[in-house]
Design a protein around this motif. Structure first.
Motif, PDB file in Angstrom:
ATOM      1  N   ARG A  72      54.624  12.694   0.921  1.00 30.52           N
ATOM      2  CA  ARG A  72      54.364  12.187  -0.419  1.00 30.52           C
ATOM      3  C   ARG A  72      55.515  11.340  -0.971  1.00 30.52           C
ATOM      4  O   ARG A  72      55.574  11.085  -2.159  1.00 30.52           O
TER       5      ARG A  72
ATOM      6  N   GLU B 144      42.319  16.534   1.875  1.00 33.04           N
ATOM      7  CA  GLU B 144      43.683  16.012   1.746  1.00 33.04           C
ATOM      8  C   GLU B 144      43.867  14.757   2.605  1.00 33.04           C
ATOM      9  O   GLU B 144      44.417  13.754   2.150  1.00 33.04           O
TER      10      GLU B 144
ATOM     11  N   ALA C 206      40.174  19.288  -8.735  1.00 33.70           N
ATOM     12  CA  ALA C 206      40.338  19.463  -7.285  1.00 33.70           C
ATOM     13  C   ALA C 206      39.577  20.702  -6.816  1.00 33.70           C
ATOM     14  O   ALA C 206      38.903  20.684  -5.776  1.00 33.70           O
TER      15      ALA C 206
ATOM     16  N   LEU D 210      47.870  13.333  -7.084  1.00 33.06           N
ATOM     17  CA  LEU D 210      46.998  14.506  -7.179  1.00 33.06           C
ATOM     18  C   LEU D 210      47.015  15.406  -5.963  1.00 33.06           C
ATOM     19  O   LEU D 210      46.472  16.509  -6.007  1.00 33.06           O
ATOM     20  N   GLY D 211      47.621  14.939  -4.878  1.00 29.77           N
ATOM     21  CA  GLY D 211      47.555  15.700  -3.627  1.00 29.77           C
ATOM     22  C   GLY D 211      48.200  17.067  -3.695  1.00 29.77           C
ATOM     23  O   GLY D 211      47.872  17.954  -2.919  1.00 29.77           O
ATOM     24  N   ILE D 212      49.092  17.257  -4.651  1.00 30.25           N
ATOM     25  CA  ILE D 212      49.842  18.512  -4.716  1.00 30.25           C
ATOM     26  C   ILE D 212      48.949  19.719  -5.028  1.00 30.25           C
ATOM     27  O   ILE D 212      49.258  20.846  -4.667  1.00 30.25           O
ATOM     28  N   TYR D 213      47.811  19.484  -5.681  1.00 31.78           N
ATOM     29  CA  TYR D 213      46.952  20.621  -6.047  1.00 31.78           C
ATOM     30  C   TYR D 213      46.158  21.150  -4.862  1.00 31.78           C
ATOM     31  O   TYR D 213      45.752  22.299  -4.860  1.00 31.78           O
ATOM     32  N   LEU D 214      45.917  20.275  -3.870  1.00 29.70           N
ATOM     33  CA  LEU D 214      45.007  20.663  -2.794  1.00 29.70           C
ATOM     34  C   LEU D 214      45.482  21.865  -1.978  1.00 29.70           C
ATOM     35  O   LEU D 214      44.690  22.782  -1.749  1.00 29.70           O
ATOM     36  N   PRO D 215      46.748  21.916  -1.526  1.00 27.64           N
ATOM     37  CA  PRO D 215      47.162  23.084  -0.733  1.00 27.64           C
ATOM     38  C   PRO D 215      47.039  24.390  -1.505  1.00 27.64           C
ATOM     39  O   PRO D 215      46.831  25.453  -0.916  1.00 27.64           O
TER      40      PRO D 215
ATOM     41  N   LEU E 204      46.008   9.248 -15.092  1.00 27.91           N
ATOM     42  CA  LEU E 204      45.790  10.484 -14.341  1.00 27.91           C
ATOM     43  C   LEU E 204      44.328  10.923 -14.453  1.00 27.91           C
ATOM     44  O   LEU E 204      43.700  11.317 -13.468  1.00 27.91           O
TER      45      LEU E 204
ATOM     46  N   PRO F  82      57.463  19.821  -5.857  1.00 23.36           N
ATOM     47  CA  PRO F  82      56.133  20.381  -6.080  1.00 23.36           C
ATOM     48  C   PRO F  82      56.083  21.164  -7.381  1.00 23.36           C
ATOM     49  O   PRO F  82      57.041  21.831  -7.737  1.00 23.36           O
ATOM     50  N   ARG F  83      54.933  21.046  -8.066  1.00 23.72           N
ATOM     51  CA  ARG F  83      54.734  21.838  -9.279  1.00 23.72           C
ATOM     52  C   ARG F  83      53.919  23.062  -8.910  1.00 23.72           C
ATOM     53  O   ARG F  83      52.893  22.964  -8.282  1.00 23.72           O
TER      54      ARG F  83
ATOM     55  N   ARG G 232      54.734  18.446   3.791  1.00 21.71           N
ATOM     56  CA  ARG G 232      53.853  17.862   2.776  1.00 21.71           C
ATOM     57  C   ARG G 232      54.650  16.958   1.830  1.00 21.71           C
ATOM     58  O   ARG G 232      54.195  15.909   1.415  1.00 21.71           O
TER      59      ARG G 232
ATOM     60  N   THR H 271      41.689  11.135 -11.369  1.00 21.65           N
ATOM     61  CA  THR H 271      40.947  12.343 -10.975  1.00 21.65           C
ATOM     62  C   THR H 271      39.452  12.074 -11.005  1.00 21.65           C
ATOM     63  O   THR H 271      38.716  12.552 -10.146  1.00 21.65           O
TER      64      THR H 271
ATOM     65  N   GLN I 156      41.859  20.694   4.100  1.00 21.42           N
ATOM     66  CA  GLN I 156      42.648  19.794   4.953  1.00 21.42           C
ATOM     67  C   GLN I 156      41.955  18.444   5.087  1.00 21.42           C
ATOM     68  O   GLN I 156      42.587  17.396   4.998  1.00 21.42           O
TER      69      GLN I 156
ATOM     70  N   LEU J 114      38.603   9.973  -7.939  1.00 20.31           N
ATOM     71  CA  LEU J 114      38.798  10.683  -6.679  1.00 20.31           C
ATOM     72  C   LEU J 114      37.773  11.796  -6.453  1.00 20.31           C
ATOM     73  O   LEU J 114      37.264  11.954  -5.347  1.00 20.31           O
ATOM     74  N   TYR J 115      37.473  12.554  -7.493  1.00 21.37           N
ATOM     75  CA  TYR J 115      36.621  13.736  -7.304  1.00 21.37           C
ATOM     76  C   TYR J 115      35.221  13.587  -7.907  1.00 21.37           C
ATOM     77  O   TYR J 115      34.243  14.037  -7.321  1.00 21.37           O
TER      78      TYR J 115
END
Lengths: 193, 165
Positions: free
Chosen positions: B63, A89, A44, A103-108, B88, B35-36, B59, B92, A86, B95-96
């Motif tokens: 989710r 996301e 990310a 995976l969205g949790i890493y972005l903020p 996972l 959240p982690r 947020r 990733t 943003q 997505l990226y």
């Protein structure tokens, strides 16, 4: 071509964002307790640093430099990075809701990562062209991800090792990080040749 | 090799995460992931009470996801959910990596062909958009195969957190 290859090797290994420039240390210590979170965070961050390097170069070249607004650089770069995060996301949520769930949790967390702003400022200092700036951002973030994954792997092994109680947890983590930094110093020999 | 050992060897590794039941909808329950973070306060980070755009609570609300309930869960219970580790990595990548490859590939071609920053910038933005489109197709394929669907594993034990250290 050779110039770009050297730029990438230098940014990823010789002047590694974490171990040579000491940027992004909070995520380096905080998100590396598990390998999967380190990979997610690394990828990310790679995406956001690359895209924001490209955008910040455009802002610097077409807005700040022509109008003499260089003193606003830090504030504007932070705004661009936050907007890029943003936007990413929102796009991820639109492109694939299941991927956003995973995976969205890493972005903020990336908005407040000083490595992103640090790389953007280094790009300006380096006076690079657009492609060079984007490659520099990409290579720097690949170096960041590499170190995150190596360190997460080491910490997963450390969790199974018998560490003296005095050193358990963050202290042994810092000792391992220092040894990793020493190992990466070996890459500085590349620049001597 | 016994059947039990076979299971241990062949079972795909799961990446685990914590979630809380927020709503029951017939046979399904709606889960909100915890959240982690690096600070180890994953259980309390989402319950600060603050609401609004960009806040943690907002947020987390975005989710929420439904799962078939085979454990007889009630609202407020904490559970452990998991997704296959290779899913996972594929996610990733889709997505990226694909949009990044599109951006850098288009930029390299434009730089080599035109050598002008304006053309390179336009090509990179176009490459990013195309990469996002390809990522959408890749993610759709993964989703259709069910690779990305999280599985309800078990009830979380008292004091169980998502951090391992």
């Amino acid at each position: 071509m050779q110039e770009y290859v050297l730029l990438m090797v230098g940014a990823a290994l010789v002047n590694n964002v974490i171990l040579a420039r000491f940027l992004g240390l909070c995520s380096f210590m905080g998100v590396t307790t598990r390998l999967d979170t380190a990979i997610g965070m690394g990828l990310a961050t790679t995406f956001v640093i690359t895209v924001s390097s490209m955008l910040n170069w455009g802002v610097q070249e077409y807005l700040l430099d022509p109008y003499g607004l260089g003193y606003l650089r830090t504030v504007v770069f932070i705004l661009v990075i936050a907007a890029a995060v943003q936007f990413t996301e929102m796009t991820v949520r639109k492109v694939s809701p299941p991927l956003f769930q995973m995976l969205g949790i890493y972005l903020p967390l990336i908005t407040t990562n000083c490595a992103v702003l640090g790389v953007a400022l280094l790009v300006v200092e380096g006076r690079m062209d657009l492609f060079g700036a984007t490659l520099f951002g990409f290579a720097s973030s690949v170096g960041y991800s590499l170190v995150m994954v190596i360190f997460a792997g080491l910490r997963e092994r450390l969790a199974l090792a018998e560490v003296p109680r005095l050193f358990a947890g963050p202290p042994i983590g810092f000792i391992v990080a220092s040894l990793l930094a020493l190992a990466f110093m070996g890459f500085s020999g590349i620049s001597a040749h | 090799m016994s059947a039990e050992t076979d299971d241990l060897v062949l079972a795909p590794a799961l990446v685990e995460g914590m979630a809380r039941v927020v709503r029951r909808d017939g046979e399904r329950v709606w889960l909100e992931p915890e959240p982690r973070s690096g600070c180890g306060t994953c259980a309390s980070a989402g319950v600060c009470g603050a609401k609004g755009i960009g806040t943690t609570a907002n947020r987390l609300e975005a989710r929420r996801f439904p799962l078939h309930d085979h454990l007889g869960l009630t609202v407020g219970e904490r559970v452990v959910v998991g997704v296959p580790e290779n899913a996972l990595l594929k996610a990733t990548g889709a997505l990226y990596a694909i949009p990044l490859a599109g951006t850098l590939g288009a930029g390299a071609v434009a730089q080599w062909a035109a050598g002008s920053d304006g053309v390179t910038l336009a090509a990179m933005i176009a490459g990013l958009a195309l990469g996002m489109l390809a990522a959408r197709l890749g993610a759709g394929r993964l989703g259709a195969r069910g690779d990305l669907a999280p599985r309800l594993l078990r009830r979380a034990g008292p004091g169980e957190t998502c951090e391992r250290d």
